[in-house]
Design a protein around this motif. Structure first.
Motif, PDB file in Angstrom:
ATOM      1  N   LEU A   1       0.822  -1.208   0.000  1.00 57.53           N
ATOM      2  CA  LEU A   1       0.000   0.000   0.000  1.00 57.53           C
ATOM      3  C   LEU A   1       0.853   1.255   0.000  1.00 57.53           C
ATOM      4  N   ARG A   2       2.004   1.188   0.601  1.00 59.49           N
ATOM      5  CA  ARG A   2       2.935   2.332   0.590  1.00 59.49           C
ATOM      6  C   ARG A   2       3.432   2.588  -0.837  1.00 59.49           C
ATOM      7  N   LEU A   3       3.714   1.512  -1.560  1.00 60.87           N
ATOM      8  CA  LEU A   3       4.196   1.650  -2.930  1.00 60.87           C
ATOM      9  C   LEU A   3       3.119   2.183  -3.874  1.00 60.87           C
ATOM     10  N   PHE A   4       1.873   1.761  -3.652  1.00 62.51           N
ATOM     11  CA  PHE A   4       0.793   2.189  -4.531  1.00 62.51           C
ATOM     12  C   PHE A   4       0.165   3.497  -4.100  1.00 62.51           C
ATOM     13  N   GLY A   5       0.556   4.044  -2.940  1.00 60.18           N
ATOM     14  CA  GLY A   5       0.062   5.340  -2.491  1.00 60.18           C
ATOM     15  C   GLY A   5      -1.138   5.231  -1.584  1.00 60.18           C
ATOM     16  N   LYS A   6      -1.112   5.963  -0.480  1.00 59.91           N
ATOM     17  CA  LYS A   6      -2.218   5.895   0.460  1.00 59.91           C
ATOM     18  C   LYS A   6      -3.145   7.092   0.375  1.00 59.91           C
ATOM     19  N   LYS A   7      -2.792   8.076  -0.390  1.00 57.42           N
ATOM     20  CA  LYS A   7      -3.640   9.259  -0.462  1.00 57.42           C
ATOM     21  C   LYS A   7      -5.006   8.932  -1.040  1.00 57.42           C
ATOM     22  N   GLU A   8      -5.077   7.876  -1.795  1.00 59.30           N
ATOM     23  CA  GLU A   8      -6.307   7.546  -2.483  1.00 59.30           C
ATOM     24  C   GLU A   8      -7.405   7.032  -1.559  1.00 59.30           C
ATOM     25  N   LEU A   9      -7.107   6.705  -0.310  1.00 61.24           N
ATOM     26  CA  LEU A   9      -8.127   6.156   0.571  1.00 61.24           C
ATOM     27  C   LEU A   9      -8.927   7.207   1.308  1.00 61.24           C
ATOM     28  N   SER A  10      -8.762   8.463   0.951  1.00 66.75           N
ATOM     29  CA  SER A  10      -9.484   9.495   1.685  1.00 66.75           C
ATOM     30  C   SER A  10     -10.994   9.333   1.560  1.00 66.75           C
ATOM     31  N   GLN A  11     -11.451   8.826   0.426  1.00 69.71           N
ATOM     32  CA  GLN A  11     -12.872   8.550   0.281  1.00 69.71           C
ATOM     33  C   GLN A  11     -13.010   7.380  -0.681  1.00 69.71           C
ATOM     34  N   LEU A  12     -13.589   6.310  -0.209  1.00 65.41           N
ATOM     35  CA  LEU A  12     -13.688   5.092  -0.982  1.00 65.41           C
ATOM     36  C   LEU A  12     -14.935   5.088  -1.842  1.00 65.41           C
ATOM     37  N   ASN A  13     -14.787   4.584  -3.064  1.00 60.42           N
ATOM     38  CA  ASN A  13     -15.966   4.358  -3.884  1.00 60.42           C
ATOM     39  C   ASN A  13     -16.266   2.864  -3.883  1.00 60.42           C
ATOM     40  N   THR A  14     -17.286   2.444  -4.595  1.00 58.16           N
ATOM     41  CA  THR A  14     -17.717   1.055  -4.582  1.00 58.16           C
ATOM     42  C   THR A  14     -16.604   0.114  -5.035  1.00 58.16           C
ATOM     43  N   ALA A  15     -15.905   0.462  -6.080  1.00 51.77           N
ATOM     44  CA  ALA A  15     -14.830  -0.393  -6.584  1.00 51.77           C
ATOM     45  C   ALA A  15     -13.717  -0.555  -5.547  1.00 51.77           C
ATOM     46  N   ASP A  16     -13.435   0.498  -4.777  1.00 55.44           N
ATOM     47  CA  ASP A  16     -12.400   0.424  -3.742  1.00 55.44           C
ATOM     48  C   ASP A  16     -12.801  -0.522  -2.623  1.00 55.44           C
ATOM     49  N   VAL A  17     -14.068  -0.457  -2.215  1.00 49.16           N
ATOM     50  CA  VAL A  17     -14.551  -1.339  -1.159  1.00 49.16           C
ATOM     51  C   VAL A  17     -14.476  -2.792  -1.629  1.00 49.16           C
ATOM     52  N   ILE A  18     -14.858  -3.033  -2.868  1.00 44.49           N
ATOM     53  CA  ILE A  18     -14.776  -4.388  -3.419  1.00 44.49           C
ATOM     54  C   ILE A  18     -13.330  -4.860  -3.436  1.00 44.49           C
ATOM     55  N   LEU A  19     -12.409  -3.993  -3.845  1.00 40.74           N
ATOM     56  CA  LEU A  19     -10.992  -4.354  -3.862  1.00 40.74           C
ATOM     57  C   LEU A  19     -10.500  -4.723  -2.463  1.00 40.74           C
ATOM     58  N   ILE A  20     -10.861  -3.935  -1.473  1.00 46.86           N
ATOM     59  CA  ILE A  20     -10.434  -4.218  -0.097  1.00 46.86           C
ATOM     60  C   ILE A  20     -11.012  -5.547   0.381  1.00 46.86           C
ATOM     61  N   LEU A  21     -12.278  -5.798   0.076  1.00 45.23           N
ATOM     62  CA  LEU A  21     -12.886  -7.070   0.480  1.00 45.23           C
ATOM     63  C   LEU A  21     -12.204  -8.255  -0.199  1.00 45.23           C
ATOM     64  N   LEU A  22     -11.887  -8.102  -1.472  1.00 45.04           N
ATOM     65  CA  LEU A  22     -11.222  -9.194  -2.187  1.00 45.04           C
ATOM     66  C   LEU A  22      -9.806  -9.432  -1.668  1.00 45.04           C
ATOM     67  N   ILE A  23      -9.104  -8.362  -1.361  1.00 46.41           N
ATOM     68  CA  ILE A  23      -7.756  -8.512  -0.805  1.00 46.41           C
ATOM     69  C   ILE A  23      -7.832  -9.215   0.547  1.00 46.41           C
ATOM     70  N   SER A  24      -8.785  -8.812   1.385  1.00 49.58           N
ATOM     71  CA  SER A  24      -8.886  -9.449   2.703  1.00 49.58           C
ATOM     72  C   SER A  24      -9.213 -10.931   2.561  1.00 49.58           C
ATOM     73  N   ASN A  25     -10.056 -11.268   1.615  1.00 46.23           N
ATOM     74  CA  ASN A  25     -10.389 -12.673   1.398  1.00 46.23           C
ATOM     75  C   ASN A  25      -9.186 -13.441   0.849  1.00 46.23           C
ATOM     76  N   SER A  26      -8.410 -12.797  -0.023  1.00 50.80           N
ATOM     77  CA  SER A  26      -7.275 -13.494  -0.632  1.00 50.80           C
ATOM     78  C   SER A  26      -6.130 -13.731   0.349  1.00 50.80           C
ATOM     79  N   VAL A  27      -5.979 -12.899   1.362  1.00 51.07           N
ATOM     80  CA  VAL A  27      -4.873 -13.083   2.307  1.00 51.07           C
ATOM     81  C   VAL A  27      -5.285 -13.841   3.569  1.00 51.07           C
ATOM     82  N   GLN A  28      -6.576 -14.124   3.724  1.00 51.80           N
ATOM     83  CA  GLN A  28      -7.027 -14.813   4.934  1.00 51.80           C
ATOM     84  C   GLN A  28      -6.337 -16.164   5.098  1.00 51.80           C
ATOM     85  N   ASN A  29      -6.330 -16.984   4.056  1.00 50.17           N
ATOM     86  CA  ASN A  29      -5.695 -18.297   4.158  1.00 50.17           C
ATOM     87  C   ASN A  29      -4.198 -18.179   4.360  1.00 50.17           C
ATOM     88  N   ALA A  30      -3.605 -17.131   3.836  1.00 54.29           N
ATOM     89  CA  ALA A  30      -2.166 -16.943   4.040  1.00 54.29           C
ATOM     90  C   ALA A  30      -1.864 -16.681   5.509  1.00 54.29           C
TER      91      ALA A  30
END
Length: 171
Positions: free
Chosen positions: A22-51
């Motif tokens: 997230l540091r490499l991709f920039g954190k300024k973009e999280l100031s206000q999430l849109n629908t696609a951002d929420v979906i991305l966060i949910l998918l990332i959380s699901n993908s790393v759960q088993n890890a």
């Protein structure tokens, strides 16, 4: 290996990976999430759960993983508070967008901020013209702060919204 030690190591590794990514991709973009951002966060959380927990799907395994994440986050916040260099490494720097009515096109281009976004932030702050802006900054949390030369300044709050082109730029 002890199953809880395994979860602790895996959770710490995933947390540190996510911080770096997230540091490499920039954190300024999280100031206000849109629908696609929420979906991305949910998918990332699901993908790393088993890890993090592997085959351990027990309540205690999930609580161990969550506890490790909370502890690492707490320690990082304390380190950022105590060590300025570490904080500077972890946080983005504020960026000047307008100085004395002059737009910094290089910064605006680098940050992918459109003139429409900047005008919207100005309207939120009650400012009509670029020339009326003494200083406009993109803050580390994604807010755009605007200071005018007007004696009757009022405090407003503007959060930058992401557009769909910048979908992958995270925290």
């Amino acid at each position: 290996m002890n199953p809880f030690l395994d979860i602790i190591i895996r959770s710490a590794a995933v947390y540190l990976f996510m911080i770096i990514a997230l540091r490499l991709f920039g954190k300024k973009e999280l100031s206000q999430l849109n629908t696609a951002d929420v979906i991305l966060i949910l998918l990332i959380s699901n993908s790393v759960q088993n890890a993090m927990v592997g085959n351990n799907t027990t309540l205690w395994g999930g609580m161990a993983a969550a506890s490790v994440l909370f502890m690492i986050n707490f320690v990082l916040k304390k380190l950022m508070y105590r060590y300025k260099k570490f904080s500077e490494f972890m946080l983005e720097k504020p960026e000047i967008l307008i100085h004395n009515g002059t737009l910094d096109f290089k910064s605006l281009s680098k940050l992918n901020i459109t003139s429409d976004e900047l005008r919207e932030a100005m309207r939120e702050h009650g400012v009509e013209y670029f020339t009326d802006v003494k200083l406009a900054m993109l803050e580390i949390d994604g807010n755009i702060s605007i200071i005018t030369g007007d004696k009757n300044l009022k405090q407003t709050h503007y959060k930058r919204r992401k557009n769909h082109k910048n979908l992958v730029q995270g925290i």
